[in-house]
Design a protein around this motif. Structure first.
Motif, mmCIF file in Angstrom:
data_model
loop_
_atom_site.group_PDB
_atom_site.id
_atom_site.type_symbol
_atom_site.label_atom_id
_atom_site.label_comp_id
_atom_site.label_asym_id
_atom_site.label_seq_id
_atom_site.Cartn_x
_atom_site.Cartn_y
_atom_site.Cartn_z
ATOM 1 N N GLN A 47 0.831 -1.194 0.020
ATOM 2 C CA GLN A 47 0.100 0.211 -0.006
ATOM 3 C C GLN A 47 0.733 1.468 0.006
ATOM 4 O OE1 GLN A 47 -3.471 -0.248 1.830
ATOM 5 N NE2 GLN A 47 -4.045 1.438 0.313
ATOM 6 N N GLY A 48 2.071 1.346 0.845
ATOM 7 C CA GLY A 48 2.575 2.154 0.926
ATOM 8 C C GLY A 48 3.403 2.625 -0.423
ATOM 9 N N LYS A 49 3.606 1.770 -1.336
ATOM 10 C CA LYS A 49 4.425 2.047 -2.663
ATOM 11 C C LYS A 49 3.589 2.715 -3.511
ATOM 12 C CE LYS A 49 7.325 -2.065 -1.853
ATOM 13 N NZ LYS A 49 7.358 -3.372 -2.538
ATOM 14 N N ILE A 50 2.288 2.760 -3.488
ATOM 15 C CA ILE A 50 1.280 3.357 -4.337
ATOM 16 C C ILE A 50 1.353 4.688 -4.127
ATOM 17 C CG2 ILE A 50 -1.188 3.646 -4.952
ATOM 18 C CD1 ILE A 50 -1.483 0.923 -3.656
ATOM 19 N N CYS A 51 1.703 5.479 -5.474
ATOM 20 C CA CYS A 51 1.801 7.003 -5.223
ATOM 21 C C CYS A 51 0.476 7.592 -5.407
ATOM 22 C CB CYS A 51 2.685 7.445 -6.316
ATOM 23 S SG CYS A 51 2.461 6.960 -7.865
ATOM 24 N N LEU A 52 0.381 8.810 -4.685
ATOM 25 C CA LEU A 52 -0.969 9.291 -4.545
ATOM 26 C C LEU A 52 -1.318 10.033 -5.737
ATOM 27 C CD1 LEU A 52 -2.869 9.186 -2.028
ATOM 28 C CD2 LEU A 52 -2.093 11.612 -1.800
ATOM 29 N N PRO A 53 -2.509 9.822 -6.464
ATOM 30 C CA PRO A 53 -2.639 10.483 -7.826
ATOM 31 C C PRO A 53 -2.770 11.919 -7.590
ATOM 32 C CG PRO A 53 -4.379 8.546 -7.367
ATOM 33 C CD PRO A 53 -3.579 8.811 -6.089
ATOM 34 N N ASP A 54 -2.475 12.838 -8.458
ATOM 35 C CA ASP A 54 -2.709 14.180 -8.443
ATOM 36 C C ASP A 54 -4.348 14.594 -8.015
ATOM 37 O OD1 ASP A 54 0.006 14.421 -8.803
ATOM 38 O OD2 ASP A 54 -0.230 14.863 -11.004
#
Lengths: 143, 935
Positions: B662-669
Motif C-alpha cells: 500500500q505504501g508503494k502506491i503513489c497518490l494520484p494528483d
C-alpha cells in the motif's frame, strides 16, 4: 525488577497475603490473582513449579494448605526463588512456631513486615533469618 | 461529637474481631464487608488517633485481600502518619505503600513526613520510611529526598544502609539526576565487606545492568572480585546475572570470567547456583566450547533428575543452547522426546519447542509425520500446540525448509482431519499463500482441497470453516488443474454447506461460479473441436482453447497449457458431455435458488450473479445443442462469447501482496484523502465500524497501477437461523439425489478416530517409546545428497524491515557521566557515532538483496518449459516491481541504515572499541578503564 509480586493463597483460592512491587489497580489485581490461582491450583505434585503467565513467570510452592506464589521476571532464577519461598516459610516457622494459615491470617502485619525485611523494590536484600527477625522481636518487646 | 467518638473507640472492633467475624458471618461475605466498611468510614473520621489507626488497619486488610477501594482514606493515612507513636506510623506506612501511586493527589504532602522520618534517630522509623519510599517514590519525591538518601548511604547502621541502597534503584529510575549525587557512594558500598549491604548493592546493580549493561562495564573488576570471593549463593547468582549482561560486550572480559564460573559450576552443591552458571554460559559465553560442554553436562544431570523442576529447567537451558550448538539437543534427544509425554503440560511444551529446533530441511518430513501421529493421540490442548508449532516452523521465512511442497500440502490436509484441530485459520492462510506463491504445487493443492470439500463431516466442525473457505477458494481459482470439475461442483453445492457462516458460503458460491465457467468453456471447446473437426484427435480440450483464444487473453491460455503440459491426460479426464452440462446447470439452479432469499447481502448478490449467468447461457447452449448447424453457429457463438469473457475475468493470476504494498502506491494528483476523510470522520464520528478481518489479494500486475482487488472477505459472524434454512431443509428432503453418495461419506468417517481415545494413560508410555524408536533415525541430521526433485520456485516479496527507534536513556547518560568523571569527551550513546561508520553493512544488505533477486529470476527463467512468453512477462513484471520500490526507498533505507548503525553502535560501542583501537577519537575515554582489570 526481579520479583513483581508475592501471593499466599489457600486451597480454596482465597488470597491470604498479597504484596505487589509495582502499582496495579484493584481491578488488575483481582483479574491477575484470579487467573494465576486458576492456573496454579489446578496443577498436581508431579508437575513442575513454574508457570509462564503473560510476560512473566510464576514460581510457586505448596506448604500444607497454603500456596506461595511469586511472580518474577523472565530472567530470574527459578530455583533461587523456590529457595526464597522456603526461607520465608522457615522464617515464619521460627517466629510463629509451626506456622499455619491462621497465623498468617491473624498476623498479617507481621508477615508483611518479614517480607519487607527480605525484599525491597523487587529484589531480595536479606536472607539471614536472624537479621529478619531481630527487628520484629524488638518491636514486640517494646509494644 | 466527643460522645459517639468515645463510644466508637470503646466498642471499636479490632482487626482480629473483623477477621473472626468474617469467618463466622452468616449474612454473606459481601454484606458483612460492606457493613464493616461503613463502620470504618465512620471510625476513620475520629479525632482519636488509635481509633483512626485501627480503622486504617482494617481498611488496609480489606483492600489488600478483598479488593476494596481505599483511595478515600489517603488523607486519613497522612494524619495517622503524623502520630508520634511507632505502632501508628507502621500502620500508616503500610496503608500508604499499598494505596498510593503516582497520581494520588496528596502524594506531595508526604514529603515532609518522609524527610522527618528519614533523619530520625530511630533506625526502625528510618527503615519504614525507606520502605515506603521504595514503593511510592515519584519524580518529585525522588528529587526532594535525594540529599537524605545520600546521607543514609553511608550510615553507620547497617540495617539502615542496606535499605538506603535498595531504595536507590527506584530513586535513580524516577530521577536520573540523582545518579550524579549518589552513584559514588553506591560504588563504595560495592566494595563494602559486609554481607548484608553487599547483597543489597549487588541486587541494585543487577537491575541497573539489565537495562543498560554498557555503562557498568568499568565496574567489572569489583564484580569479578565478588564472583571469586563471595560465599553467598544469593549474591553469586546476582553477580552471574550481571556478567551475563557484560560478557557479550567485551570479549576479553568473557575470557576472564569463564574460569571462575566453571569453578562454581563444578564445586557448588546448590542447584540454583549451578543453574545460574549454566544459564550464564549458554546465554553469554556460548563461544567457549569447554564451558559449553561442561554446562551441557550439567543440563544432562538436570534432565535425568526425578524432580520435574530440574527437568523443566534443563529443557529450557537446552532451548537456549539449541540455535548455536544443536549437538547439545541431539545428544539429549531421547530425554527430549520422552518428555513429550510427560505428565506436565509445561514440560511437554518445552520439549516440543526443542523438537522443533531440531527440524531441518532434511528431516522435516519425518519429524512432522511422527508429531502428527502423536498429535492424534494427545489431549486437545497439546494436540493444537503440536499442530501450531509444525505450522509455524514449516512456514518460517516463506517456507524455507520445505522442499517437497506436494508433501506439505497433503500434510496440511491431513492435519485438518485431526479431530481436535483448531488451527483452521492458520491452515487457511497457508493453503492460500502456498497456492499463490508456489505454482508447481497447484495440482496437488487442488487435489487436497477437493478431498476436504467433498467430506461432509468436516462441515460440522466450526473450527474448520475458515479452512474450508480456503479449500473452496483454491479449487475455484485453480480449477483448471482439477481432475473432475463436475465432482468439485457437487462438493461446493452440497446441502450441508448450509452449516457454513454466510461469509464462507459467499466464497463457496464464488468458487462454484469459477468452476461453472470452466466446465462450460471446456464443454464448448470440446464441442467446437468435434464439430469443426479442426482438431481430429481428442486432444485435451484446453489445448484447443489455447488456439481459439490466443488473441483474447494469452496469459490465461498459457495457464491452461501449463496444466495440460505437466499433468496431461489425468487432468480433466472426465469428458464433459451434453448431459452432464445440463445436469450441472440444473444443479446450480437447484442449489442456489433458495439462496436468493438469503438475509445476507453478499450471498444473495453472488447467488444472483451465478443464476443470471446460468440463465444467460443455458438457453443458448441447450438450444444450440438440440438444433443443428445454422442456428447453432450463431447462438452458440453468443453464449461462448459470454463464457469466454467470464473465463477471461477469472483467469488472471493472483499473486501474494507485500505487506508494504500500500505504501508503494503513489497518490494520484488532485486526490486529497485527508480532507475528504476528515469530513467523513465528522459525520460518522460515533458510529462504530464493525471490525472485520479482511483478506485481500491483488494481482501483481494490477498492484502497480494502484488497484487493489479484494476478493475474499471473511467476517466472523454466525449465521442466524432463518426461513431460508428451513426451506433448504425441505428442499434437501425432496431432492435427495443431490446429496453426495452416502457410501463415500461413511468410508471417510470411519477414518476418524473417536474423540475420546480409549487408550490413553496406559499406553502413553508405550507411545513414547515408539516415538523414541521412530525418531531414532529421523532426528539424526542425515544428508540426502540429492533431492528427488528440485525445490519449486517460491515467490517472495521484499519486505521493508522496520527499525525500532533508539531511545535516549537519561539514566545511562547520567551513569556515564559519573563513571567517566570530568573527562573532556563524554561518550554518551548519541555521540559515539560521529565517525563515519563503515558502509559495509548497508552494502552487504544491498548485495544480499540483489543476489536473492537474481537467483529467483534465474529460477524463473531456466525452469525448462518452452512456454516462454508468459514467463518472460512474469519476470519482467517482477523486475519492475523489484526495482521501482528500491529506487523509491533508497533514501528511506539510508535513513534506516543510519538508525541501525546508531543503535548498534550504542549497543556494541565497547565491543567495537577493541577492534578499532586505531581510531583515536572515539573511545579514548573508555579504553583506559578496562585494561586496569584485564592486565
Amino acid at each position: 525488577m526481579g520479583i513483581r509480586f508475592i501471593l499466599m493463597v489457600n486451597k480454596q483460592g482465597q488470597t491470604r497475603l498479597a504484596q505487589y512491587y509495582e502499582w496495579l489497580t484493584l481491578e488488575e489485581r483481582r483479574a491477575l490473582e484470579g487467573e494465576i490461582v486458576r492456573k496454579c491450583l489446578a496443577r498436581n505434585e508431579q508437575q513442575c513449579s513454574f508457570v509462564e503467565h503473560r510476560n512473566y513467570k510464576i514460581v510457586y510452592r505448596r506448604y500444607a494448605s497454603l500456596f506461595f506464589l511469586v511472580g518474577v521476571d523472565n530472567d530470574e532464577n527459578e530455583l533461587a526463588i523456590l529457595e526464597f519461598i522456603h526461607l520465608l516459610v522457615e522464617t515464619m516457622d521460627r517466629h510463629f512456631g509451626n506456622v499455619c494459615e491462621l497465623d498468617i491470617m491473624f498476623h498479617l502485619e507481621k508477615a508483611h513486615f518479614m517480607l519487607e525485611e527480605m525484599v525491597m523494590n523487587g529484589s531480595i536484600v536479606e536472607t539471614s533469618k536472624a537479621n529478619i527477625l531481630t527487628p520484629i522481636q524488638l518491636m514486640d518487646k517494646s509494644s | 461529637m466527643s460522645g459517639p467518638s468515645l463510644m466508637d473507640s470503646l466498642f471499636q472492633r479490632t482487626l482480629e474481631d473483623l477477621i473472626k467475624g468474617l469467618r463466622q458471618q452468616l449474612i454473606g461475605e459481601q454484606a458483612f464487608i460492606s457493613k464493616a466498611l461503613e463502620e470504618i468510614r465512620k471510625e476513620i473520621k475520629s479525632t482519636d488517633l488509635s481509633t483512626k489507626s485501627t480503622a486504617l488497619l482494617k481498611l488496609s486488610y480489606l483492600s489488600s485481600l478483598h479488593f476494596h477501594d481505599m483511595s478515600f482514606a489517603t488523607f486519613h493515612a497522612l494524619e495517622v502518619l503524623s502520630s508520634p507513636r511507632f505502632s501508628h506510623k507502621r500502620i500508616a506506612y503500610h496503608a500508604i505503600s499499598i494505596s498510593f501511586h503516582d497520581s494520588t493527589p496528596v502524594l506531595l504532602l508526604i514529603t515532609n513526613h518522609l524527610r522527618k522520618d528519614l533523619s530520625s534517630t530511630n533506625e526502625f522509623e528510618v527503615s519504614l520510611s525507606l520502605q515506603c519510599l521504595s514503593r511510592i517514590a515519584n519524580v518529585d519525591l525522588a528529587r526532594d529526598l535525594t540529599p537524605e538518601i545520600f546521607t543514609l548511604l553511608s550510615s553507620n547502621k547497617l540495617y539502615v544502609r542496606k535499605k538506603a541502597v535498595a531504595v536507590v534503584l527506584r530513586v535513580f529510575e524516577k530521577y536520573p539526576e540523582s545518579v550524579r549525587v549518589c552513584f559514588k557512594r553506591l560504588v563504595e558500598n560495592l566494595e563494602n565487606s559486609d554481607p548484608q549491604v553487599l547483597s543489597a548493592v549487588v541486587g541494585v546493580f543487577c537491575e541497573l545492568a539489565s537495562k543498560d549493561p554498557i555503562s557498568y562495564l568499568p565496574l567489572a573488576p569489583e564484580f569479578y572480585k565478588i564472583l571469586v570471593d563471595s560465599k553467598n549463593n544469593w549474591v553469586l547468582i546476582k553477580v552471574l546475572k550481571i556478567f551475563a549482561k557484560l560478557a557479550p560486550l567485551e570479549p576479553r572480559l568473557a575470557k576472564r570470567v569463564v574460569e571462575p564460573i566453571c569453578d562454581h559450576m563444578r564445586r557448588t552443591g546448590a542447584k540454583s547456583l549451578v543453574f545460574e552458571c549454566v544459564r550464564t554460559v549458554v546465554t553469554s559465553l556460548i563461544e567457549n566450547d569447554s564451558a559449553v560442554r561442561l554446562a551441557v553436562g550439567k543440563v544432562r544431570e538436570f534432565l535425568v533428575d526425578e524432580d520435574p523442576n530440574l527437568k523443566y529447567l534443563g529443557l529450557q537451558a537446552l532451548s537456549i543452547v539449541a540455535p548455536k550448538h544443536l549437538w547439545a539437543v541431539s545428544e539429549n534427544k531421547e530425554f527430549v522426546i520422552k518428555s513429550l509425554s510427560d505428565a506436565d503440560p509445561n514440560i511437554k511444551i518445552e520439549s516440543l519447542r526443542l523438537v522443533m529446533a531440531l527440524v531441518s530441511e532434511h528431516n522435516v518430513a519425518e519429524i512432522s509425520r511422527v508429531l502428527v501421529n502423536y498429535a492424534l493421540k494427545s489431549d486437545p490442548d497439546f494436540c493444537n500446540e503440536i499442530l501450531g508449532s509444525i505450522l509455524s516452523t514449516c512456514s518460517r521465512n516463506v517456507y524455507e525448509i520445505i522442499v517437497d511442497f506436494d508433501w506439505y500440502v497433503s500434510l496440511l490436509g491431513e492435519m485438518s482431519r485431526i479431530p481436535h484441530c483448531q488451527k483452521g485459520e492458520e491452515i487457511e492462510n497457508q493453503l492460500i499463500d502456498i497456492g499463490m506463491r508456489v505454482k508447481d504445487v497447484r495440482p496437488e493443492l487442488v487435489c487436497v482441497s477437493r478431498d476436504l470439500l467433498i467430506d461432509p463431516a468436516l462441515l460440522g466442525n466450526s473450527f474448520l470453516h475458515r479452512l474450508l473457505s480456503a479449500a473452496a477458494w483454491v479449487s475455484g481459482e485453480y480449477v483448471e488443474y482439477s481432475r473432475n470439475p463436475l465432482e468439485l461442483m457437487e462438493a461446493l453445492l452440497q446441502p450441508r454447506t448450509s452449516l457454513l457462516p454466510p461469509s464462507i458460503t459467499a466464497i463457496y458460491i464464488q468458487s462454484a461460479f469459477k468452476v461453472l465457467v470452466f466446465c462450460l468453456l471446456t464443454y464448448l471447446m470440446q464441442r467446437g473441436s468435434t464439430a469443426s473437426s479442426m482438431f481430429p484427435d481428442n486432444l485435451p480440450s484446453a489445448v484447443s482453447a489455447s488456439v481459439s483464444y490466443e488473441s483474447f487473453d494469452d496469459l490465461s491460455v498459457e495457464n491452461v497449457v501449463d496444466a495440460t503440459d505437466t499433468h496431461g491426460p489425468t487432468c480433466t479426464s472426465a469428458s464433459i458431455t451434453n448431459e452432464s452440462i445440463v445436469n450441472l446447470l440444473n444443479l446450480v439452479e437447484l442449489a442456489l435458488g433458495p439462496l436468493l432469499g438469503s438475509h445476507d447481502v453478499e450471498i444473495q448478490e453472488r447467488a444472483r450473479n451465478v443464476l443470471g449467468f446460468v440463465d444467460l447461457t443455458k438457453l443458448d447452449l441447450l438450444n444450440s445443442s438440440v438444433q443443428e448447424e445454422n442456428d447453432s453457429e450463431r447462438k452458440g457463438a453468443e453464449a461462448s462469447k459470454t463464457i469466454e469473457l467470464m473465463h477471461g475475468a477469472f483467469s488472471k493470476e493472483l499473486g501474494p501482496v507485500s505487506s508494504s504494498a500500500q505504501g508503494k502506491i503513489c497518490l494520484p494528483d488532485g486526490l486529497m484523502l485527508k480532507e475528504n476523510l476528515g469530513d467523513l470522520e465528522m459525520i460518522c464520528g460515533d458510529i462504530d465500524q464493525p471490525s472485520s478481518n479482511s483478506f485481500s489479494f491483488g494481482s501483481p500486475y494490477e498492484e502497480k497501477g494502484g488497484v487493489s482487488f479484494s476478493n475474499l472477505q471473511i467476517k466472523e459472524n454466525s449465521r442466524q437461523s432463518n426461513e431460508s434454512t428451513s426451506l433448504l431443509a425441505e428442499h434437501r428432503k425432496r431432492h435427495g439425489l443431490y446429496y453426495l453418495p452416502s457410501g463415500k461419506s461413511e468410508m471417510i468417517s470411519n477414518d476418524y478416530p473417536p474423540a475420546n481415545d480409549p487408550m490413553l494413560l496406559g499406553n502413553i508410555n508405550d507411545n513414547a517409546d515408539d516415538l523414541v524408536k521412530l525418531t531414532e533415525e529421523s532426528l539424526t541430521p542425515k544428508r540426502k545428497p540429492n533431492h528427488a526433485k528440485p525445490r519449486p520456485v517460491v515467490v517472495k516479496l521484499d519486505e521493508v524491515d522496520e527499525k525500532p527507534e533508539s531511545k535516549e536513556d537519561s539514566l545511562s547518560g547520567a551513569v556515564h557521566d559519573v563513571l567517566f568523571g570530568s573527562e573532556d569527551i563524554v561518550p554518551t550513546s548519541s555521540q559515539s557515532n560521529l565517525s563515519d561508520m563503515p558502509s559495509s553493512k548497508r552494502k552487504g544488505k544491498e548485495k544480499q538483496h540483489t543476489d536473492s533477486h537474481v537467483e529467483s529470476k534465474e529460477n524463473l527463467v531456466d525452469h525448462g518449459n518452452p512456454s516462454s512468453r508468459r514467463r518472460k512477462h512474469h519476470s519482467h513484471g517482477k523486475e519492475r516491481r523489484h526495482r521501482s520500490p528500491r529506487k523509491k526507498n533508497a533514501e528511506e533505507r539510508k535513513d534506516n541504515g543510519q538508525k541501525l548503525k546508531e543503535k548498534s553502535s550504542h549497543r556494541h560501542g565497547m565491543h567495537k572499541s577493541g577492534q578499532r583501537a586505531e581510531e583515536p577519537f572515539n573511545f579514548s575515554v573508555q579504553t583506559p578503564v578496562i585494561p586496569d582489570f584485564l592486565l
